[in-house]
Write a protein that holds these residues in place. Structure first.
Motif: not given
Length: 543
Positions: A365-367, A433-441, A445-448, A483-484
């Motif tokens: 889970y992205v913090d 790779k494949g995403v801009d930092e501004e799109e990550i919140e 979650a990151l998963l397979p 989670e986060t």
């Protein structure tokens, strides 16, 4: 060159004199320098530079072969860093740091292009074991959380003014004000049982943290939370969203337990986190006052239906065996005299790693997220379950519409040390790779890639109301921390209401967007002075 470019000047002079680990490059392009044949040659050159510098090389960018300042456009510099990062990956190295300057004579010209320094470091790939504790600190502001952790990870006595707190991963404005405003991190470790801990020599150097990760057989990472009341939301995020093994609650001997102390203890216990209490600043009060505060803490624990265990009386083995399940070890410490530091060392050396989720597949889970020059977007958080390796194809999300983005884990770092993989419990940064930092919140979650995630807007939960001035009715809108994720939600209690102290069922609907949550996850909710805890029971409630 101006004084603020002294590092650039020294690198150029050193490169002109003896080369070695210094390499000059005007610019690098994908078309030319990643072409077959050329790329292999550049990778061999980079590896040679790193080996010549005992694991570290410096690339001077935007300069001619003889060290003259050429300067390149910002777009060309960005491409150069991206190509250099790819070359470094092939050479089992990574970009550890980068600085840029204007190539203009006055250092301020906007049309002269950029020059820069990139520090590359040996990848130091290694297999990490599962013996890695993650400890979350809690407690009132000015009770010495960060100072105690700073002394633990360095072994240095504090100056009595909270000097060792500056050794944590904090922002400059936090150091200046003497108050933490966000989560900060620190690490130390142990090689073999009975040996002295592996501590940081110079915590302000990222490479020193990386050395701890490389040398220690057991790692202890601290997530240092915020004690100031306005940042309670950040504290909850640190205690709920970081997959902690243990909580370390501090109580200052010159103040004693406060409302915030009790609130933080309630959160730790409500999330079923085994907790240790350290009375800090033992050097600042008389023996009588210290004993009185110890009795206050024991009373506070008993009021919370916990049994205090005095470590000095019953021993470290008893504390390790009994912590959790209603028992809270308690000890006295001083960052100034280092009293109790050795006891904490032995505790963290011998405490068992807590069980990880039964889910075998990777999930994080992205913090937080950030952008690194030459690397790109980085998502940071604690690996919740499973294992992730560099090169893995992953899904990131959910996005606001419930979809997931396909991304790739370009590289993984843990406390500034590059690793080839990370397992459950690791606090890591994953370059994507494949995403801009501004799109990550935060809360994503990151998963397979092969997963079939099913994010939800609504779930059913069992909740306990810890504190509320009146009754909780349908339409109650607290912030839910799971989670986060920290998101406003709407409650619809079974039976129409919940009273303070009640335990009951409620439907919970995220107000703005879906998230990836699952049955069994614990959460905290709060709104104003009201607070409570809950457990997700059904992520597919019938309409």
């Amino acid at each position: 060159m101006s004084a603020d470019r002294s590092a650039l000047r020294r690198a150029i002079e050193r490169g002109e004199r003896d080369g070695g680990e210094i390499e000059f490059k005007e610019r690098l392009t994908r078309e030319v320098h990643l072409a077959e044949g050329r790329m292999e040659s550049l990778v061999a050159q980079l590896r040679h530079r790193v080996l010549s510098g005992d694991g570290e090389a410096t690339y001077v960018l935007g300069v001619t072969d003889d060290g003259g300042l050429a300067g390149i456009s910002p777009d060309a510099f960005s491409e150069t860093m991206d190509v250099l990062s790819l070359l470094a990956d092939e050479a089992d190295a990574h970009i550890a740091d980068a600085e840029t300057w204007s190539a203009g004579a006055d250092g301020n010209a906007t049309d002269a292009g950029l020059v820069g320094l990139a520090t590359l470091r040996d990848g130091g790939m290694f297999e990490t074991d599962d013996d890695h504790l993650v400890v979350g600190t809690a407690g009132h502001v000015d009770h010495g959380k960060s100072t105690l952790v700073g002394t633990l990870v360095t072994g240095r006595a504090d100056d009595g003014q909270g000097g060792t707190r500056g050794f944590l991963d904090v922002q400059p404005h936090e150091v200046e004000r003497g108050l933490s405003a966000d989560l900060s991190y620190a690490v130390y470790g142990f090689e073999e049982e009975g040996d002295e801990p592996v501590r940081m020599d110079n915590p302000h150097r990222k490479s020193d943290r990386a050395r701890i990760v490389e040398e220690a057989d057991r790692l202890v990472s601290f997530v240092d939370t915020v004690g100031h009341e306005p940042w309670l939301r950040t504290t909850i995020r640190g205690l709920v969203g970081q997959k902690l093994d243990y909580g370390l609650l501090v109580v200052a001997a010159d103040d004693g337990p406060t409302k915030t102390t009790r609130e933080h203890l309630g959160i730790l216990l409500a999330t079923e986190l085994p907790t240790i209490v350290a009375i800090t600043k033992a050097d600042a009060v008389s023996d009588e006052r210290l004993a009185a505060v110890e009795r206050e803490v024991e009373s506070m624990l008993r009021d919370a239906e916990q049994t205090p265990l005095l470590v000095d009386r019953h021993g470290i083995d008893a504390a390790v065996a009994e912590v959790g399940d209603g028992v809270v070890p308690l000890l006295r410490t001083s960052a100034v005299t280092k009293s109790g530091i050795g006891t904490l060392d032995r505790l963290f050396e011998t405490l068992p790693k807590r069980a990880t989720p039964e889910r075998e597949e990777f999930r994080l889970y992205v913090d937080r997220s950030y952008k690194v020059t030459g690397v790109g977007a980085v998502a940071s958080g604690t690996v919740n379950s499973g294992t992730v390796e560099a090169g893995d194809e992953l899904l990131l999300g959910p996005m606001a519409d419930g979809s997931f983005r396909e991304v790739e884990a370009r590289s993984i770092e843990m406390h500034y040390h590059r690793v080839d993989k990370a397992t459950a419990g690791r606090i890591v940064g994953i370059a994507l790779k494949g995403v801009d930092e501004e799109e990550i919140e935060r809360g994503m979650a990151l998963l397979p890639r092969e997963s079939d995630p099913d994010p939800v807007r609504e779930f059913e939960a069992e909740v306990m109301v810890l504190n509320h001035p009146t009754r909780i009715q349908e339409g109650y809108e607290p912030v839910v921390h799971v989670e986060t994720v920290s998101e406003a939600a709407v409650f619809a209690p079974e039976g129409g209401r919940l009273l303070p102290g009640d335990t009951g069922r409620t439907r919970v609907r995220f107000k703005f967007r879906p998230y990836l949550v699952e049955e069994g996850q614990r959460f905290v909710f709060r709104e104003g002075s009201s607070k409570g805890v809950g457990t997700i029971r059904d992520v597919d409630p019938a309409e």
